[in-house]
Design an enzyme around this catalytic site. Structure first.
Site, short mmCIF file in Angstrom:
data_model
loop_
_atom_site.label_atom_id
_atom_site.label_comp_id
_atom_site.label_asym_id
_atom_site.label_seq_id
_atom_site.Cartn_x
_atom_site.Cartn_y
_atom_site.Cartn_z
CD GLU A 115 -10.88 -40.36 -21.73
OE1 GLU A 115 -11.68 -40.02 -22.63
OE2 GLU A 115 -10.93 -39.88 -20.58
CG HIS A 134 -15.34 -43.28 -10.49
ND1 HIS A 134 -16.64 -43.02 -10.79
CD2 HIS A 134 -14.63 -42.20 -10.92
CE1 HIS A 134 -16.74 -41.83 -11.34
NE2 HIS A 134 -15.53 -41.31 -11.44
#
Lengths: 451, 457
Positions: free
Chosen positions: B177, B247
């Protein structure tokens, strides 16, 4: 025929194969063939064998050198293409760099500027790499690469203006600390303090170059960083992206032995930074960073490969940080003064190149004196002009947070600062003195309600 | 097109990774077609009045601005197409890629179409040709939930954006990322348009340094000489019913102090397309957070042309001329607020005793903030100035959430006009524990309770 998932064509046609750099550390290819794994070219072997970049017994990655300490071309080395004028230009910049460093270092000691970082000992690495790049190659630096801007004629005026953060400072408009340079016209991206963040950014810059039909095949993105910064996760990310995606990124590691007080021995256990290149499938070279001709030749070849293959190439320049880390650091707290003095005397990159130039008749003692005199004078003139100049308008502090109109909160805060300056600007001594330094004396925020 | 779509490989193309299949399963929540409850008609995402399910209402979306290079700006002749959020997102990216040669889309797994299929192009043709009945149903029964999910699920064939625009422009990156964000900043610094994807907002933290120290400050620190304005980071956000700790997160509050960044969160397909195109073209770096539960569950008629919606401007989704209370939210909970407003007016069975009859006639105004940074302070103050009561609803935890910033500003600016304390409804200050989600996330009954408490203060 089976084709693995992640094949790539790596340039193998060049004289120096990747394997050469890691020949002492890779295992022997096994004689027996037992086929392949489903996602790899790796041969199956019955031999239980480990490998490592640090094998002991002097089998580390070699360091490429052209000039010996006396300025002579060493046996077997080839001189990089170099004419008299270009050699003199390189040398003059190598001499000018520490002259600027001396002055600005002393100005910081006198409290005239808030901070400074010298590049003592790394002149050959910085000027040598700068000389090998095209003037429009994009450069992303760490902070010890003023020499690149110097070589690209950014000018003393701009250097001084940035350090003083005066109203002529275009580089950061007085918003960043000294030595955080930048100039789009000189293809030098503005320096920022967080270490290694520029490394994956360089891969993005290079990808943009590769997508631009005008610049594809002509330019690379050169990214500089120290041996300490290479420990950051962003180094890993940048190397990975530039080796996986088509982005001609030239990684230039300045291995000067220290990250502030931390010696390289506490920074990594492997064979320096160069040993990591092959792990990313990247063409890699280690060069004597105090030998400007070696740096020049190695960078030229690294750049050529980088642009030809459209991928990352790693160059590790071995040097020594002669100066303190910064003006906020006294390096004799963690290393002996004598060690530094010895390095300066025995392995001085400027002296080494001067001997070479003298031997060719390309430089003389008189020219040396004249250059130093002329340059010192120019430096002092520009310093005085920069010192006298006032800062930008105070209201500038709110600009460029966002493009376009100021958002509501910033408008309100600007108004609020104006109210406070009107109320306390004269009465509160720390503000009274500070306001005098601004071009507008603070009016740009005070008048906001009338506008 | 037709031959391609009905090829025997269509089912293979449609196959999703396990990752995304779990989202499919969740979408069955809106499949259930139940008659409205006897005690009242409670809206949910599938039949929300907020969603614009006809061509006419879609084209009348407030603030919608067609691109200047589109022929004419009148509504006649404009087309709309039924889309869910992920289809609207990839429609926006497709337009961005088609109109801007420098635009590239990248991230983890975007090349095959993305784990949420946002980087795929969907071919509707076959659905229309092979089952014309669906076309009729789709245009003639607004509000009817039955066709909504069926049509979305029956789309037979997909083509990746990568195939349409080439691997040079739509590509996978290594799984890093901080690398994705840094790489995007580099592209943007060269004046290119970088549309990066972080697979889940929960995994944006490794890029926090690049986003906060670099992207946000790029323009400021260089005196305006360089900028990262071409960067847009898309990332799925908010809860999905079973996402557990990593999530489900709503990290928008962490970026609240990152001056220089914009943070945008859409609530529906029309919003997603218009706000995403605006974000991509905004001269500042934008983090675009897509509520992932809405990817498939919210469906609208979306104008097929190139259009934008304004950033830093809230939208009253349930406007009232003389509101008694203002509810401010963004993303998924906008629908929760709509449900709660209906529950207040017509309490469902079981709650009739609990909801005082005195508050049932209260005029509840629901606002969608849309842009979290810089947020529409003027718009909020104007609305709350009229109602005197504010409830802020967000999925993120309470402490340090965006609601604290809004509440503090409102109490400072509207101290004398407030009739009740500003109330915040958010998750508790816990991670999002898997089995506890129903009790952690702000659901309709918690918003209802906040409405009652604030109205009866």
């Amino acid at each position: 025929m089976f084709r693995p998932l992640y094949t790539r064509s790596l340039p193998r046609t060049l004289g120096l194969s990747r394997r050469r750099f890691i020949s002492t550390t890779t295992p022997e290819i096994p004689a027996e063939r037992h086929g392949h794994l489903p996602s790899s070219h790796s041969l199956i072997t019955p031999t239980l064998s480990f490998f490592n970049s640090v094998t002991g017994g002097g089998t580390q990655i070699p360091t490429y050198r052209v000039l010996d300490g006396a300025g002579n071309v060493i046996e077997g080395a080839e001189m990089p293409e170099l004419d008299r004028d270009f050699a003199r230009r390189i040398y003059e910049n190598m001499v000018c760099l520490p002259t600027i460093d001396n002055l600005l270092y002393n100005l910081q000691r006198q409290g005239k500027i808030s901070f400074y970082m010298t590049a003592y000992g790394e002149e050959a690495t910085i000027i040598g790499t700068a000389a090998a790049l095209a003037p429009d190659d994009e450069v992303l630096g760490q902070y010890r690469e003023l020499g690149v801007l110097l070589f690209r004629n950014w000018g003393l005026k701009a250097i001084m203006n940035q350090c003083f953060g005066n109203h002529m400072d275009k580089a950061s408009k007085g918003k960043q600390m000294p030595v955080h340079w930048g100039s789009p016209e000189h293809h030098f991206h503005t320096i920022s303090s967080p270490l290694a963040t520029q490394i994956p950014q360089a891969a993005g810059v290079a990808y943009a170059l590769q997508r631009d039909p005008e610049r594809r095949g002509h330019n690379c993105a050169a990214v500089y960083f120290g041996d300490g910064a290479a420990s950051e996760g962003d180094f890993h990310a940048g190397m990975l992206f530039a080796s996986t995606l088509p982005s001609p990124t030239l990684f230039i590691a300045r291995n000067n032995g220290f990250a502030i007080s931390t010696p390289a021995s506490e920074q990594y256990y492997g064979d320096g930074i160069a040993a990591r290149g092959p792990g990313y499938g990247m063409d890699t070279i280690r060069v004597d960073g105090n030998d400007v001709l070696a740096v020049l030749a190695a960078t030229r070849e690294a750049r050529r490969r980088c642009i030809e293959s459209g991928r990352g190439v790693l160059l590790e320049a071995m040097t020594y940080r002669v100066g303190h880390h910064s003006t906020s650091d006294d390096s004799f707290a963690y290393r002996p003064r004598q060690e530094v003095e010895d390095r300066k005397r025995i392995d001085n990159p400027i002296a080494r190149f001067r001997l070479f130039l003298h031997a060719r008749g390309w430089w003389s003692d008189e020219e040396e004196l004249a250059l130093k005199e002329r340059f010192k004078e120019e430096v002092m003139t520009e310093f005085r002009a920069a010192e006298r100049a006032q800062r930008h308008e105070l209201g500038e502090l709110f600009n460029d947070v966002y493009a376009g109109e100021l958002p509501y909160n910033l408008k309100e805060q600007r108004k609020e600062l104006g109210r406070l300056v009107r109320k306390y600007g004269d009465a509160w001594e720390p503000w009274r003195e500070e306001l005098k330094k601004f071009k507008d004396g603070g009016k740009s925020v005070m008048d906001i309600e009338d506008k | 097109m037709l031959t391609r779509a009905v090829s025997p490989h269509a089912s293979v193309l449609y196959r999703l990774p396990r990752h995304a299949v779990s989202r499919l399963r969740y979408s069955t929540a809106v499949d259930a077609v139940e008659p409205p409850p006897a005690g009242g008609h409670l809206p949910s995402i599938a039949n929300s009045a907020i969603l614009r399910t006809s061509r006419d209402s879609a084209l009348r979306t407030p603030g919608l601005k067609f691109a200047d290079d589109e022929p004419g700006n009148s509504l006649t002749g404009r087309e709309t197409r039924r889309m869910n959020v992920y289809q609207a997102v990839r429609d926006a990216m497709s337009i961005a890629l088609a109109k801007d040669d420098t635009a590239v889309v990248f991230g983890e797994d975007v090349s095959f179409g993305g784990v949420f299929r946002c980087t795929m192009v969907c071919l509707f043709t076959v659905l229309v040709v092979a089952y014309p009945a669906f076309l009729a149903v789709g245009t003639s029964a607004p509000g009817g939930p039955s066709h909504v999910t069926r049509s979305a699920d029956l789309v037979p064939c997909f083509q990746g954006l990568a195939e349409e625009f080439g691997r040079e422009r739509v590509f996978n990156t290594p799984l890093s990322e901080q690398g994705i964000a840094g790489f995007g900043i580099g592209l943007a610094a060269m004046g290119h348009t970088a549309i990066a994807e972080i697979q889940f907002a929960d995994y944006i933290y490794p890029a926090f340094d690049q986003l906060v120290n670099e992207a946000a400050k790029y323009r400021y620190r260089s005196g305006g000489q360089f900028n990262a304005g071409g960067l847009t980071v898309r990332t799925p956000t908010m809860s999905v019913g079973h996402g557990g700790l990593y999530h489900s997160q709503s990290p928008e509050g962490y970026f609240m102090g990152a001056a220089g960044l914009k943070v945008v969160i859409p609530r529906s397909p029309i919003q997603a397309k218009g706000l995403l195109l605006a974000s991509i073209r905004d001269p500042n770096p934008v983090i675009f957070m897509e509520p992932k539960i809405l990817y498939r569950s919210s469906v609208e008629h979306v104008p097929t042309s190139d259009y934008t919606l304004p950033l830093s401007q809230l939208e009253p989704v349930l406007p009232q001329s003389n509101p008694d209370i203002t509810v401010l939210s963004w993303g998924t909970p906008v629908y929760t607020c709509e449900t709660a407003a209906h529950m207040l007016a017509q309490p469902p069975k079981g709650l009739e005793e609990i909801v005082p009859s005195a508050v049932r006639g209260a005029k509840v105004e629901v606002l969608d903030l849309r842009t979290v940074l810089p947020w529409d302070i003027e718009g909020v103050l104007e609305r709350v100035g009229k109602s005197g009561r504010l409830v802020v609803v967000h999925e993120a935890g309470m402490t340090g959430g965006v609601g604290s910033e809004i509440a503090a500003t409102v109490q400072k600016e509207l101290f004398l006009r407030l009739k009740a304390p500003v109330r915040r409804v958010g998750s508790w200050d816990t991670p999002s524990g898997l089995n506890y989600e129903k009790f952690i996330l702000p659901d309709a009954v918690r918003v209802l309770d906040a409405l009652i408490e604030t109205l009866t203060y």
